[in-house]
Design a protein around this motif. Structure first.
Motif, PDB file in Angstrom:
ATOM      1  N   ARG A  13      -3.405  20.066   6.046  1.00  0.00           N
ATOM      2  CA  ARG A  13      -3.245  21.004   4.929  1.00  0.00           C
ATOM      3  C   ARG A  13      -2.111  20.571   4.004  1.00  0.00           C
ATOM      4  NH1 ARG A  13      -3.453  24.897   9.386  1.00  0.00           N
ATOM      5  NH2 ARG A  13      -5.634  25.485   9.700  1.00  0.00           N
ATOM      6  N   ARG A  14      -0.978  20.167   4.590  1.00  0.00           N
ATOM      7  CA  ARG A  14       0.156  19.732   3.766  1.00  0.00           C
ATOM      8  C   ARG A  14      -0.209  18.517   2.925  1.00  0.00           C
ATOM      9  NH1 ARG A  14       3.030  20.587   8.579  1.00  0.00           N
ATOM     10  NH2 ARG A  14       3.132  18.334   8.927  1.00  0.00           N
ATOM     11  N   GLN A  15      -0.917  17.572   3.536  1.00  0.00           N
ATOM     12  CA  GLN A  15      -1.302  16.367   2.800  1.00  0.00           C
ATOM     13  C   GLN A  15      -2.217  16.713   1.626  1.00  0.00           C
ATOM     14  OE1 GLN A  15      -4.331  13.004   3.943  1.00  0.00           O
ATOM     15  NE2 GLN A  15      -2.392  12.516   4.914  1.00  0.00           N
ATOM     16  N   ARG A  16      -3.138  17.627   1.818  1.00  0.00           N
ATOM     17  CA  ARG A  16      -4.046  18.013   0.745  1.00  0.00           C
ATOM     18  C   ARG A  16      -3.275  18.730  -0.365  1.00  0.00           C
ATOM     19  NH1 ARG A  16      -9.029  16.966   2.092  1.00  0.00           N
ATOM     20  NH2 ARG A  16     -10.011  18.308   0.526  1.00  0.00           N
ATOM     21  N   ASP A  17      -2.324  19.551   0.002  1.00  0.00           N
ATOM     22  CA  ASP A  17      -1.531  20.235  -1.009  1.00  0.00           C
ATOM     23  C   ASP A  17      -0.689  19.254  -1.821  1.00  0.00           C
ATOM     24  OD1 ASP A  17      -2.589  22.649  -0.267  1.00  0.00           O
ATOM     25  OD2 ASP A  17      -0.853  23.304   0.902  1.00  0.00           O
ATOM     26  N   ARG A  18      -0.140  18.233  -1.164  1.00  0.00           N
ATOM     27  CA  ARG A  18       0.637  17.225  -1.892  1.00  0.00           C
ATOM     28  C   ARG A  18      -0.252  16.413  -2.828  1.00  0.00           C
ATOM     29  NH1 ARG A  18       3.417  16.553   3.192  1.00  0.00           N
ATOM     30  NH2 ARG A  18       2.041  14.814   3.699  1.00  0.00           N
ATOM     31  N   ALA A  19      -1.498  16.178  -2.430  1.00  0.00           N
ATOM     32  CA  ALA A  19      -2.401  15.349  -3.227  1.00  0.00           C
ATOM     33  C   ALA A  19      -3.012  16.100  -4.413  1.00  0.00           C
ATOM     34  CB  ALA A  19      -3.524  14.810  -2.350  1.00  0.00           C
ATOM     35  N   ALA A  20      -2.972  17.415  -4.393  1.00  0.00           N
ATOM     36  CA  ALA A  20      -3.743  18.203  -5.357  1.00  0.00           C
ATOM     37  C   ALA A  20      -3.350  17.938  -6.805  1.00  0.00           C
ATOM     38  CB  ALA A  20      -3.602  19.689  -5.038  1.00  0.00           C
ATOM     39  N   ASN A  21      -2.060  17.814  -7.094  1.00  0.00           N
ATOM     40  CA  ASN A  21      -1.624  17.707  -8.498  1.00  0.00           C
ATOM     41  C   ASN A  21      -2.066  16.413  -9.180  1.00  0.00           C
ATOM     42  OD1 ASN A  21      -0.385  20.202  -8.564  1.00  0.00           O
ATOM     43  ND2 ASN A  21       1.618  19.410  -7.958  1.00  0.00           N
ATOM     44  N   HIS A  22      -2.170  15.321  -8.413  1.00  0.00           N
ATOM     45  CA  HIS A  22      -2.488  14.023  -9.014  1.00  0.00           C
ATOM     46  C   HIS A  22      -3.757  13.410  -8.415  1.00  0.00           C
ATOM     47  CE1 HIS A  22       1.419  14.144 -10.975  1.00  0.00           C
ATOM     48  NE2 HIS A  22       1.965  14.445  -9.809  1.00  0.00           N
ATOM     49  N   PHE A  23      -4.620  14.267  -7.880  1.00  0.00           N
ATOM     50  CA  PHE A  23      -5.818  13.758  -7.219  1.00  0.00           C
ATOM     51  C   PHE A  23      -6.701  12.950  -8.158  1.00  0.00           C
ATOM     52  CE2 PHE A  23     -10.275  14.434  -5.784  1.00  0.00           C
ATOM     53  CZ  PHE A  23     -10.190  13.717  -4.601  1.00  0.00           C
ATOM     54  N   ALA A  24      -6.758  13.328  -9.425  1.00  0.00           N
ATOM     55  CA  ALA A  24      -7.626  12.637 -10.385  1.00  0.00           C
ATOM     56  C   ALA A  24      -7.247  11.172 -10.556  1.00  0.00           C
ATOM     57  CB  ALA A  24      -7.578  13.345 -11.738  1.00  0.00           C
ATOM     58  N   LEU A 195      -0.133  -4.018  -0.699  1.00  0.00           N
ATOM     59  CA  LEU A 195      -0.362  -2.964   0.282  1.00  0.00           C
ATOM     60  C   LEU A 195       0.128  -1.608  -0.228  1.00  0.00           C
ATOM     61  CD1 LEU A 195      -1.256  -2.154   3.135  1.00  0.00           C
ATOM     62  CD2 LEU A 195       1.029  -2.790   3.952  1.00  0.00           C
ATOM     63  N   GLY A 196       1.214  -1.617  -0.991  1.00  0.00           N
ATOM     64  CA  GLY A 196       1.752  -0.365  -1.494  1.00  0.00           C
ATOM     65  C   GLY A 196       0.768   0.408  -2.344  1.00  0.00           C
ATOM     66  N   ARG A 197      -0.024  -0.315  -3.158  1.00  0.00           N
ATOM     67  CA  ARG A 197      -1.006   0.364  -4.007  1.00  0.00           C
ATOM     68  C   ARG A 197      -2.108   1.012  -3.159  1.00  0.00           C
ATOM     69  NH1 ARG A 197      -1.041  -0.908  -9.384  1.00  0.00           N
ATOM     70  NH2 ARG A 197      -2.483   0.862  -9.443  1.00  0.00           N
ATOM     71  N   LEU A 198      -2.509   0.333  -2.089  1.00  0.00           N
ATOM     72  CA  LEU A 198      -3.513   0.911  -1.192  1.00  0.00           C
ATOM     73  C   LEU A 198      -2.967   2.172  -0.524  1.00  0.00           C
ATOM     74  CD1 LEU A 198      -6.097   1.039   0.510  1.00  0.00           C
ATOM     75  CD2 LEU A 198      -5.122  -0.729   1.997  1.00  0.00           C
ATOM     76  N   ILE A 199      -1.743   2.109  -0.035  1.00  0.00           N
ATOM     77  CA  ILE A 199      -1.140   3.275   0.609  1.00  0.00           C
ATOM     78  C   ILE A 199      -1.009   4.430  -0.383  1.00  0.00           C
ATOM     79  CG2 ILE A 199       0.967   4.147   1.696  1.00  0.00           C
ATOM     80  CD1 ILE A 199       1.276   1.394   2.998  1.00  0.00           C
ATOM     81  N   ASP A 200      -0.640   4.123  -1.624  1.00  0.00           N
ATOM     82  CA  ASP A 200      -0.570   5.171  -2.651  1.00  0.00           C
ATOM     83  C   ASP A 200      -1.923   5.845  -2.847  1.00  0.00           C
ATOM     84  OD1 ASP A 200       2.108   4.742  -3.082  1.00  0.00           O
ATOM     85  OD2 ASP A 200       1.821   3.532  -4.895  1.00  0.00           O
ATOM     86  N   ASP A 201      -2.997   5.047  -2.866  1.00  0.00           N
ATOM     87  CA  ASP A 201      -4.325   5.621  -3.028  1.00  0.00           C
ATOM     88  C   ASP A 201      -4.693   6.516  -1.840  1.00  0.00           C
ATOM     89  OD1 ASP A 201      -5.298   4.977  -5.515  1.00  0.00           O
ATOM     90  OD2 ASP A 201      -6.337   3.158  -4.883  1.00  0.00           O
ATOM     91  N   LEU A 202      -4.413   6.053  -0.631  1.00  0.00           N
ATOM     92  CA  LEU A 202      -4.757   6.840   0.550  1.00  0.00           C
ATOM     93  C   LEU A 202      -4.013   8.166   0.550  1.00  0.00           C
ATOM     94  CD1 LEU A 202      -4.873   4.056   3.294  1.00  0.00           C
ATOM     95  CD2 LEU A 202      -6.806   5.195   2.193  1.00  0.00           C
ATOM     96  N   ARG A 203      -2.753   8.131   0.187  1.00  0.00           N
ATOM     97  CA  ARG A 203      -2.002   9.389   0.099  1.00  0.00           C
ATOM     98  C   ARG A 203      -2.529  10.258  -1.034  1.00  0.00           C
ATOM     99  NH1 ARG A 203       3.961   6.557   0.760  1.00  0.00           N
ATOM    100  NH2 ARG A 203       3.997   6.513   3.066  1.00  0.00           N
ATOM    101  N   GLY A 204      -2.821   9.636  -2.173  1.00  0.00           N
ATOM    102  CA  GLY A 204      -3.259  10.393  -3.342  1.00  0.00           C
ATOM    103  C   GLY A 204      -4.624  11.023  -3.183  1.00  0.00           C
TER     104      GLY A 204
END
Length: 279
Positions: A13-24, A195-204
């Motif tokens: 739930r926390r991860q989804r809430d963090r991703a919500a603002n910049h999901f696009a 790798l950083g860009r991939l991790i950013d995408d997974l988090r986003g």
């Protein structure tokens, strides 16, 4: 005795809430899933009145014209932005036969009780109702997996979620009681400069690690993983990473659906069919 949870519901739930603002900025997998679902839905020649979009993210799924849709998401921020309800997929609070179409794109691979979730989805469907789902499946993220394995070869820990293959997905549909089940997959390759860009995408995209047993990735191990990831780069410096999207199609059983032929009802023997000239 309760089975230990594979995933942490609170971390999810926390991860989804963090991703919500910049999901696009990171929604390309979800877009691919919805495109595949739209293709499959376009082949169905019937109308739908009541739809459940479970795991709705940013409410990008476009319902057929004239249909009513209820949005639901495990994360509060996504559910609120979609004017929907917050709920987990394995705890659907709806009466049996409430919907004639259920869509679930991008969340089922992190549900602890996936067989239970699929069974609930089948139960909330009316007879001859349709379920269309999609999630990241087996064979995804091979470059990330290899880089982490090389970086932590002395003390490896689980950092990527268990992944479901197509055959197992089809079996799960059968176990849940769906009729005419189909599971298939499509591959998507994305090229990353590091790798950083991939991790950013997974988090986003809210697809980072939400395992119950999570361990910090120390700076030295992350540096080694980055080097290992870059070692697989093409001459232009970009590494190709692969995502496998598993699609699910299933129908709620109905007497009106095509039924398999009764055993022994055939009129031609196998031996006759194999003779030269046919029968």
């Amino acid at each position: 005795m309760d089975t230990p949870a594979i995933f942490s519901a609170s971390a999810r739930r926390r991860q989804r809430d963090r991703a919500a603002n910049h999901f696009a900025d990171h929604d390309f997998l979800r877009v691919a899933m919805l495109d595949g679902i739209a293709d499959r839905l376009s082949a169905v020649k019937r109308s739908f009145a009541d739809i459940l979009d479970v795991g709705c993210f940013d409410a990008a799924f476009v319902p057929p014209s004239g249909a009513k849709i209820l949005r639901a998401d495990p994360g509060f921020a996504f559910a609120r932005a979609a004017a929907g309800v917050q709920m987990d997929e394995d705890r659907l609070p709806f009466a049996d036969g409430s919907f004639d179409l259920v869509v679930a794109a991008g969340t089922l691979d992190t549900v602890d009780d996936l067989p239970g979730a699929l069974t609930l989805i089948r139960r909330v469907l009316r007879p001859d109702g349709l379920f269309l789902g999609a999630f990241i499946g087996a064979g995804s993220l091979p470059m990330l997996r290899a880089a982490l394995r090389e970086a932590e070869q002395d003390r490896p820990v689980a950092r990527l979620h268990p992944q479901i293959d197509v055959r197992s997905a089809g079996d799960l549909l059968l176990r849940a009681g769906f009729a005419l089940p189909v599971a298939d997959k499509e591959s998507l390759t994305v090229r990353y400069g590091g790798l950083g860009r991939l991790i950013d995408d997974l988090r986003g995209m809210a697809a980072a690690n939400v395992l119950s047993a999570r361990h910090p990735l120390h700076r030295a191990a992350l540096a080694r993983a980055s080097v290992a990831f870059a070692r697989h780069a093409d001459p232009d410096g970009r590494t190709s990473e692969r995502f496998e999207i598993v699609f699910l199609t299933g129908w709620s059983p109905s007497p009106d659906q095509p039924q398999p032929a009764r055993r022994g009802s055939g009129t031609t023997s196998l031996a006759a069919a194999l003779r030269p000239g046919g029968r």
